[in-house]
Design a protein around this motif. Structure first.
Motif, mmCIF file in Angstrom:
data_model
loop_
_atom_site.group_PDB
_atom_site.id
_atom_site.type_symbol
_atom_site.label_atom_id
_atom_site.label_comp_id
_atom_site.label_asym_id
_atom_site.label_seq_id
_atom_site.Cartn_x
_atom_site.Cartn_y
_atom_site.Cartn_z
ATOM 1 N N PRO A 29 0.799 -1.190 0.061
ATOM 2 C CA PRO A 29 -0.167 0.110 -0.007
ATOM 3 C C PRO A 29 0.810 1.545 -0.074
ATOM 4 C CG PRO A 29 -0.887 -1.534 1.393
ATOM 5 C CD PRO A 29 0.355 -2.198 0.935
ATOM 6 N N VAL A 30 1.882 1.260 0.622
ATOM 7 C CA VAL A 30 2.893 2.542 0.798
ATOM 8 C C VAL A 30 3.257 2.659 -0.813
ATOM 9 C CG1 VAL A 30 4.898 3.442 1.637
ATOM 10 C CG2 VAL A 30 3.227 2.448 3.162
ATOM 11 N N SER A 31 3.816 1.637 -1.346
ATOM 12 C CA SER A 31 4.524 1.625 -2.637
ATOM 13 C C SER A 31 3.315 2.130 -3.803
ATOM 14 C CB SER A 31 5.001 0.409 -3.317
ATOM 15 O OG SER A 31 6.091 0.179 -2.468
ATOM 16 N N ARG A 32 2.185 1.577 -3.344
ATOM 17 C CA ARG A 32 0.911 2.058 -4.370
ATOM 18 C C ARG A 32 0.633 3.660 -4.297
ATOM 19 N NH1 ARG A 32 0.083 -1.259 -8.040
ATOM 20 N NH2 ARG A 32 -1.915 -1.024 -8.307
ATOM 21 N N VAL A 33 0.823 4.131 -3.141
ATOM 22 C CA VAL A 33 0.764 5.431 -3.020
ATOM 23 C C VAL A 33 1.942 6.359 -3.951
ATOM 24 C CG1 VAL A 33 0.737 7.476 -1.574
ATOM 25 C CG2 VAL A 33 -0.638 5.817 -0.962
ATOM 26 N N VAL A 34 3.066 5.875 -3.568
ATOM 27 C CA VAL A 34 4.193 6.356 -4.229
ATOM 28 C C VAL A 34 3.814 6.365 -5.744
ATOM 29 C CG1 VAL A 34 6.758 6.020 -4.809
ATOM 30 C CG2 VAL A 34 5.826 5.858 -2.398
ATOM 31 N N TRP A 35 3.456 5.101 -6.272
ATOM 32 C CA TRP A 35 3.370 5.125 -7.838
ATOM 33 C C TRP A 35 2.125 5.900 -8.280
ATOM 34 C CZ3 TRP A 35 7.057 3.934 -10.511
ATOM 35 C CH2 TRP A 35 8.428 2.983 -10.281
ATOM 36 N N ARG A 36 1.060 6.199 -7.312
ATOM 37 C CA ARG A 36 -0.088 6.661 -7.876
ATOM 38 C C ARG A 36 0.421 8.039 -7.959
ATOM 39 N NH1 ARG A 36 -4.068 3.701 -8.881
ATOM 40 N NH2 ARG A 36 -4.812 1.854 -7.888
ATOM 41 N N THR A 37 1.457 8.555 -6.950
ATOM 42 C CA THR A 37 1.659 10.013 -6.938
ATOM 43 C C THR A 37 2.457 10.252 -8.383
ATOM 44 O OG1 THR A 37 1.789 10.060 -4.655
ATOM 45 C CG2 THR A 37 3.231 11.756 -5.692
ATOM 46 N N VAL A 38 3.440 9.509 -8.637
ATOM 47 C CA VAL A 38 3.978 9.545 -9.923
ATOM 48 C C VAL A 38 2.895 9.522 -10.996
ATOM 49 C CG1 VAL A 38 5.721 8.343 -11.712
ATOM 50 C CG2 VAL A 38 6.166 8.318 -9.149
ATOM 51 N N GLY A 39 2.032 8.603 -11.292
ATOM 52 C CA GLY A 39 1.041 8.467 -12.146
ATOM 53 C C GLY A 39 0.185 9.865 -12.360
ATOM 54 N N SER A 40 -0.316 10.374 -11.080
ATOM 55 C CA SER A 40 -0.934 11.800 -11.248
ATOM 56 C C SER A 40 0.021 12.690 -12.076
ATOM 57 C CB SER A 40 -1.172 12.347 -9.899
ATOM 58 O OG SER A 40 0.032 12.576 -9.218
ATOM 59 N N VAL A 41 1.307 12.898 -12.186
ATOM 60 C CA VAL A 41 2.116 13.723 -13.033
ATOM 61 C C VAL A 41 1.918 13.365 -14.215
ATOM 62 C CG1 VAL A 41 4.336 14.343 -13.431
ATOM 63 C CG2 VAL A 41 3.462 14.072 -11.093
ATOM 64 N N LEU A 42 1.796 11.984 -14.543
ATOM 65 C CA LEU A 42 1.672 11.581 -16.093
ATOM 66 C C LEU A 42 0.276 11.616 -16.574
ATOM 67 C CD1 LEU A 42 4.003 8.328 -15.611
ATOM 68 C CD2 LEU A 42 4.418 10.509 -16.477
ATOM 69 N N GLY A 43 -0.589 11.990 -15.588
ATOM 70 C CA GLY A 43 -2.084 12.207 -16.063
ATOM 71 C C GLY A 43 -2.797 10.705 -15.910
ATOM 72 N N ASP A 45 -4.464 7.550 -13.455
ATOM 73 C CA ASP A 45 -4.693 6.921 -12.064
ATOM 74 C C ASP A 45 -4.168 5.313 -11.999
ATOM 75 O OD1 ASP A 45 -6.617 5.874 -13.256
ATOM 76 O OD2 ASP A 45 -8.380 6.377 -12.221
ATOM 77 N N CYS A 46 -3.818 5.036 -13.058
ATOM 78 C CA CYS A 46 -3.319 3.648 -12.975
ATOM 79 C C CYS A 46 -1.696 3.449 -12.489
ATOM 80 C CB CYS A 46 -3.334 2.798 -14.334
ATOM 81 S SG CYS A 46 -2.743 3.421 -15.609
ATOM 82 N N CYS A 47 -1.312 2.431 -12.115
ATOM 83 C CA CYS A 47 -0.007 2.325 -11.740
ATOM 84 C C CYS A 47 0.586 0.821 -12.159
ATOM 85 C CB CYS A 47 0.301 2.586 -10.417
ATOM 86 S SG CYS A 47 -0.501 1.846 -9.028
ATOM 87 N N PRO A 48 1.690 0.777 -12.197
ATOM 88 C CA PRO A 48 2.340 -0.535 -12.474
ATOM 89 C C PRO A 48 2.471 -1.382 -11.406
ATOM 90 C CG PRO A 48 4.121 0.962 -12.211
ATOM 91 C CD PRO A 48 3.001 1.842 -11.945
ATOM 92 N N ASN A 49 2.320 -2.785 -11.591
ATOM 93 C CA ASN A 49 2.286 -3.919 -10.443
ATOM 94 C C ASN A 49 3.813 -4.600 -10.743
ATOM 95 O OD1 ASN A 49 -0.251 -3.416 -9.632
ATOM 96 N ND2 ASN A 49 -1.091 -4.578 -11.191
ATOM 97 N N THR A 50 4.305 -4.575 -11.806
ATOM 98 C CA THR A 50 5.594 -5.128 -11.850
ATOM 99 C C THR A 50 6.604 -4.061 -12.662
ATOM 100 O OG1 THR A 50 5.154 -6.029 -14.067
ATOM 101 C CG2 THR A 50 4.350 -7.497 -12.284
ATOM 102 N N ILE A 51 7.726 -4.704 -12.569
ATOM 103 C CA ILE A 51 8.868 -3.818 -13.374
ATOM 104 C C ILE A 51 8.414 -3.958 -14.879
ATOM 105 C CG2 ILE A 51 10.515 -5.941 -13.624
ATOM 106 C CD1 ILE A 51 12.802 -3.803 -13.344
ATOM 107 N N TRP A 52 8.104 -4.802 -15.585
ATOM 108 C CA TRP A 52 7.654 -4.851 -16.898
ATOM 109 C C TRP A 52 6.634 -3.947 -17.176
ATOM 110 C CZ3 TRP A 52 12.145 -6.378 -18.583
ATOM 111 C CH2 TRP A 52 12.493 -7.408 -17.868
ATOM 112 N N GLN A 53 5.476 -3.967 -16.103
ATOM 113 C CA GLN A 53 4.488 -3.028 -16.377
ATOM 114 C C GLN A 53 4.863 -1.743 -16.299
ATOM 115 O OE1 GLN A 53 1.141 -4.006 -13.925
ATOM 116 N NE2 GLN A 53 0.715 -5.875 -14.887
ATOM 117 N N TYR A 54 5.885 -1.404 -15.566
ATOM 118 C CA TYR A 54 6.533 -0.059 -15.388
ATOM 119 C C TYR A 54 7.019 0.344 -16.765
ATOM 120 C CZ TYR A 54 9.727 3.533 -14.690
ATOM 121 O OH TYR A 54 10.722 4.889 -14.750
#
Length: 154
Positions: A29-43, A45-54
């Motif tokens: 859950p902590v990492s999800r907030v981090v990735w969602r924060t990055v995602g919000s800059v990209l426009g 609300d989805c975020c990666p679950n794996t390195i490949w999805q990143y």
């Protein structure tokens, strides 16, 4: 940690789930907030679950900027790892996942100077945008989320 026969808790230092690399870097859950924060800059609300999805995620939202994808991934993962180690070994808890994002921004700003000038400018601009966006999100958020042991941090 298991491979090194570490006698400590095998659960994530941020939540009560078993700690794996994928969990810590992407699913916690902590990492999800981090990735969602990055995602919000990209426009998004989805975020990666794996390195490949990143990498697919970055390609989708920042096409043509593939030279900065690994720098971004390294900064986020390194910031998560350091926060996890502080919690695990020093019992220093984060007050908010945004602390991790700010740490990643600091790494990006520093590492921008290690890149070729054109790439460095893009990395620095991305770090500045992420920092500004995170500051705005932090101002809109309520009190810090409690850590796994119920404390609010430090």
């Amino acid at each position: 940690m298991k491979k090194r026969l570490w006698p400590g808790d095998s659960c994530c230092s941020f939540c009560d789930q078993p700690e794996t690399t994928q969990h810590l870097m992407f699913l916690c859950p902590v990492s999800r907030v981090v990735w969602r924060t990055v995602g919000s800059v990209l426009g998004t609300d989805c975020c990666p679950n794996t390195i490949w999805q990143y990498y697919v995620w970055m390609y989708s939202f920042l096409p043509g900027l593939d030279k900065i994808y690994t720098v971004g991934l390294a900064a986020i993962c390194w910031a998560i790892w350091l926060a996890r180690n502080r919690a695990t070994f020093e019992l220093k808890w984060i007050n908010s996942p945004f602390e991790i994002v700010f740490t990643a921004c600091a790494f990006l700003m520093y590492w921008a100077g290690l890149q070729k000038p054109e790439i460095g400018k893009m990395v620095k601009k991305g770090a500045e945008m992420l920092k500004e966006n995170t500051t705005q999100m932090l101002l809109l958020c309520g009190p810090p989320i409690p850590t796994r042991d119920g404390r609010d941090g430090n």
